[in-house]
Design a protein around this motif. Sequence first.
Motif, PDB file in Angstrom:
ATOM      1  N   GLN A 110      39.968  12.329  34.252  1.00  0.00           N
ATOM      2  CA  GLN A 110      38.567  12.543  33.891  1.00  0.00           C
ATOM      3  C   GLN A 110      38.477  13.286  32.564  1.00  0.00           C
ATOM      4  OE1 GLN A 110      36.301  14.749  36.775  1.00  0.00           O
ATOM      5  NE2 GLN A 110      34.503  14.890  35.452  1.00  0.00           N
ATOM      6  N   ILE A 111      37.780  12.693  31.592  1.00  0.00           N
ATOM      7  CA  ILE A 111      37.646  13.305  30.267  1.00  0.00           C
ATOM      8  C   ILE A 111      36.194  13.631  29.932  1.00  0.00           C
ATOM      9  CG2 ILE A 111      39.743  12.258  29.356  1.00  0.00           C
ATOM     10  CD1 ILE A 111      37.999  10.096  28.076  1.00  0.00           C
ATOM     11  N   GLY A 112      35.310  13.474  30.890  1.00  0.00           N
ATOM     12  CA  GLY A 112      33.901  13.783  30.683  1.00  0.00           C
ATOM     13  C   GLY A 112      33.163  13.721  32.002  1.00  0.00           C
ATOM     14  N   ALA A 113      31.860  13.991  31.949  1.00  0.00           N
ATOM     15  CA  ALA A 113      31.070  13.991  33.181  1.00  0.00           C
ATOM     16  C   ALA A 113      31.000  12.616  33.818  1.00  0.00           C
ATOM     17  CB  ALA A 113      29.664  14.503  32.891  1.00  0.00           C
ATOM     18  N   THR A 114      31.157  11.556  33.006  1.00  0.00           N
ATOM     19  CA  THR A 114      31.071  10.189  33.526  1.00  0.00           C
ATOM     20  C   THR A 114      32.199   9.296  33.021  1.00  0.00           C
ATOM     21  OG1 THR A 114      29.624   9.521  31.695  1.00  0.00           O
ATOM     22  CG2 THR A 114      28.554  10.343  33.697  1.00  0.00           C
ATOM     23  N   LEU A 115      33.215   9.871  32.381  1.00  0.00           N
ATOM     24  CA  LEU A 115      34.249   9.065  31.728  1.00  0.00           C
ATOM     25  C   LEU A 115      35.638   9.336  32.298  1.00  0.00           C
ATOM     26  CD1 LEU A 115      33.199   9.347  27.964  1.00  0.00           C
ATOM     27  CD2 LEU A 115      32.719   7.470  29.548  1.00  0.00           C
ATOM     28  N   LEU A 116      36.419   8.262  32.398  1.00  0.00           N
ATOM     29  CA  LEU A 116      37.820   8.346  32.791  1.00  0.00           C
ATOM     30  C   LEU A 116      38.655   7.600  31.761  1.00  0.00           C
ATOM     31  CD1 LEU A 116      37.582   7.423  36.608  1.00  0.00           C
ATOM     32  CD2 LEU A 116      37.453   9.699  35.589  1.00  0.00           C
ATOM     33  N   ILE A 117      39.909   8.004  31.633  1.00  0.00           N
ATOM     34  CA  ILE A 117      40.847   7.314  30.754  1.00  0.00           C
ATOM     35  C   ILE A 117      42.030   6.852  31.590  1.00  0.00           C
ATOM     36  CG2 ILE A 117      42.003   9.478  30.113  1.00  0.00           C
ATOM     37  CD1 ILE A 117      42.538   8.249  27.358  1.00  0.00           C
ATOM     38  N   THR A 118      42.478   5.606  31.352  1.00  0.00           N
ATOM     39  CA  THR A 118      43.557   5.057  32.162  1.00  0.00           C
ATOM     40  C   THR A 118      44.311   3.988  31.388  1.00  0.00           C
ATOM     41  OG1 THR A 118      44.104   4.128  34.337  1.00  0.00           O
ATOM     42  CG2 THR A 118      42.150   3.255  33.234  1.00  0.00           C
ATOM     43  N   ASP A 119      45.253   3.358  32.070  1.00  0.00           N
ATOM     44  CA  ASP A 119      46.044   2.265  31.507  1.00  0.00           C
ATOM     45  C   ASP A 119      45.222   0.979  31.581  1.00  0.00           C
ATOM     46  OD1 ASP A 119      47.883   0.335  30.840  1.00  0.00           O
ATOM     47  OD2 ASP A 119      49.409   0.991  32.265  1.00  0.00           O
ATOM     48  N   THR A 141      34.347   0.173  29.779  1.00  0.00           N
ATOM     49  CA  THR A 141      33.392   0.125  28.667  1.00  0.00           C
ATOM     50  C   THR A 141      34.067   0.109  27.305  1.00  0.00           C
ATOM     51  OG1 THR A 141      33.203   2.539  28.773  1.00  0.00           O
ATOM     52  CG2 THR A 141      31.557   1.247  29.973  1.00  0.00           C
ATOM     53  N   GLN A 142      35.356   0.380  27.257  1.00  0.00           N
ATOM     54  CA  GLN A 142      36.045   0.418  25.968  1.00  0.00           C
ATOM     55  C   GLN A 142      37.535   0.174  26.177  1.00  0.00           C
ATOM     56  OE1 GLN A 142      35.104   4.038  23.882  1.00  0.00           O
ATOM     57  NE2 GLN A 142      35.221   3.083  21.871  1.00  0.00           N
ATOM     58  N   ARG A 143      38.118  -0.574  25.258  1.00  0.00           N
ATOM     59  CA  ARG A 143      39.551  -0.853  25.315  1.00  0.00           C
ATOM     60  C   ARG A 143      40.187  -0.643  23.944  1.00  0.00           C
ATOM     61  NH1 ARG A 143      41.634  -3.790  29.693  1.00  0.00           N
ATOM     62  NH2 ARG A 143      40.074  -4.595  31.158  1.00  0.00           N
ATOM     63  N   PHE A 144      41.421  -0.176  23.964  1.00  0.00           N
ATOM     64  CA  PHE A 144      42.227  -0.052  22.750  1.00  0.00           C
ATOM     65  C   PHE A 144      43.561  -0.736  23.036  1.00  0.00           C
ATOM     66  CE2 PHE A 144      39.409   3.686  22.832  1.00  0.00           C
ATOM     67  CZ  PHE A 144      38.734   3.499  21.630  1.00  0.00           C
ATOM     68  N   PRO A 145      43.634  -2.040  22.788  1.00  0.00           N
ATOM     69  CA  PRO A 145      44.819  -2.832  23.172  1.00  0.00           C
ATOM     70  C   PRO A 145      46.123  -2.337  22.554  1.00  0.00           C
ATOM     71  CG  PRO A 145      42.975  -4.249  22.563  1.00  0.00           C
ATOM     72  CD  PRO A 145      42.585  -2.867  22.175  1.00  0.00           C
ATOM     73  N   ILE A 149      45.121   1.541  26.287  1.00  0.00           N
ATOM     74  CA  ILE A 149      44.166   2.503  26.839  1.00  0.00           C
ATOM     75  C   ILE A 149      42.845   1.812  27.174  1.00  0.00           C
ATOM     76  CG2 ILE A 149      42.679   4.472  26.243  1.00  0.00           C
ATOM     77  CD1 ILE A 149      45.417   5.394  26.943  1.00  0.00           C
ATOM     78  N   ALA A 150      42.271   2.193  28.313  1.00  0.00           N
ATOM     79  CA  ALA A 150      40.936   1.736  28.696  1.00  0.00           C
ATOM     80  C   ALA A 150      40.098   2.943  29.089  1.00  0.00           C
ATOM     81  CB  ALA A 150      41.007   0.743  29.849  1.00  0.00           C
ATOM     82  N   ILE A 151      38.813   2.890  28.743  1.00  0.00           N
ATOM     83  CA  ILE A 151      37.867   3.940  29.108  1.00  0.00           C
ATOM     84  C   ILE A 151      36.932   3.397  30.185  1.00  0.00           C
ATOM     85  CG2 ILE A 151      36.105   5.533  28.283  1.00  0.00           C
ATOM     86  CD1 ILE A 151      38.902   5.997  27.116  1.00  0.00           C
ATOM     87  N   LEU A 152      36.814   4.133  31.274  1.00  0.00           N
ATOM     88  CA  LEU A 152      35.938   3.745  32.374  1.00  0.00           C
ATOM     89  C   LEU A 152      34.714   4.647  32.387  1.00  0.00           C
ATOM     90  CD1 LEU A 152      38.578   3.369  35.249  1.00  0.00           C
ATOM     91  CD2 LEU A 152      37.849   1.651  33.596  1.00  0.00           C
ATOM     92  N   SER A 153      33.549   4.038  32.625  1.00  0.00           N
ATOM     93  CA  SER A 153      32.295   4.792  32.706  1.00  0.00           C
ATOM     94  C   SER A 153      31.720   4.678  34.108  1.00  0.00           C
ATOM     95  CB  SER A 153      31.279   4.272  31.684  1.00  0.00           C
ATOM     96  OG  SER A 153      31.754   4.467  30.370  1.00  0.00           O
ATOM     97  N   LEU A 154      31.207   5.779  34.608  1.00  0.00           N
ATOM     98  CA  LEU A 154      30.627   5.819  35.949  1.00  0.00           C
ATOM     99  C   LEU A 154      29.315   5.054  35.979  1.00  0.00           C
ATOM    100  CD1 LEU A 154      30.724   6.976  38.839  1.00  0.00           C
ATOM    101  CD2 LEU A 154      29.603   9.026  37.953  1.00  0.00           C
TER     102      LEU A 154
END
Length: 277
Positions: A110-119, A141-145, A149-154
Amino acid sequence: MDIEELNKFQLVLLTLLVSFVTSIATGIVTVTLLAEAPAAVTQTINQVVERTIETIVPKDILKPGSVKETTIVVKEDDLITSSIQASLGKTGRVYGGTATTSPVVGLAAQIGATLLITDSSIVDKDHLVSIGGATQVFSVTQRFPDLGIAILSLKGDVKLSDGFKIADVGAQKLGGTIIALVSVTQERVAIGAVASRGVFAEVAPSKDVAPIPIRAIDTNISAGLVPGTPLVNIFGDLIGVTTSVTLNTRGSGSFIATSDVLALMKATSQATSTPRN
């Protein structure tokens, strides 16, 4: 000479002499007894002496406005234990789908109130994530191929509790103690040290913006790391996340620096929100 013939001055001197000899004898006997006494007895005596010394000076002797400094010694073992305990509540288990019947495929930090970072290799679109004692649906919601890295939003208006504090990768010293939360099915960690740091890739936020160097942290952790394994320092700050890209290019024990990923996210957001001429 009879003692009755002594005058007052001589009697005082005699009394002082006897007291002096008695005190020396008492000191010798006391030291001898303490040397032969059990450790518990001497420890109790020392504690009594220390407490007596501490209470000799009254608290109100300090002048108004003066500050009394106190040094608190914290062991690294205690910091590591606290770091692990706090990190577990900020690390989510990512399901392969949106149902609890789907398998757990990796971890997310968890990197924010509604954000996660993962593979990015373990997520597609919507995924159920168990984190902080609750299970919520997150969307990619965001990818860095280039980084994996992928960013997940709640989804929805619900917010999580405070996430990880992000540590600056540049401040991580070589040989510094780090902790990886390595398990999906159970709470299991691996403790190691920072082996090296270096630029992993340069990623441009947009076509018109200069690329940003993204660093990787190599560690001596050899335990099997699941996708999205978070790496934290002894203070519980998030340093990096492992991905399939780092695993394939640098081997096990390598992590993408989260501080650099956040800088890339900020630059990407600014690039997309800035109108072009």
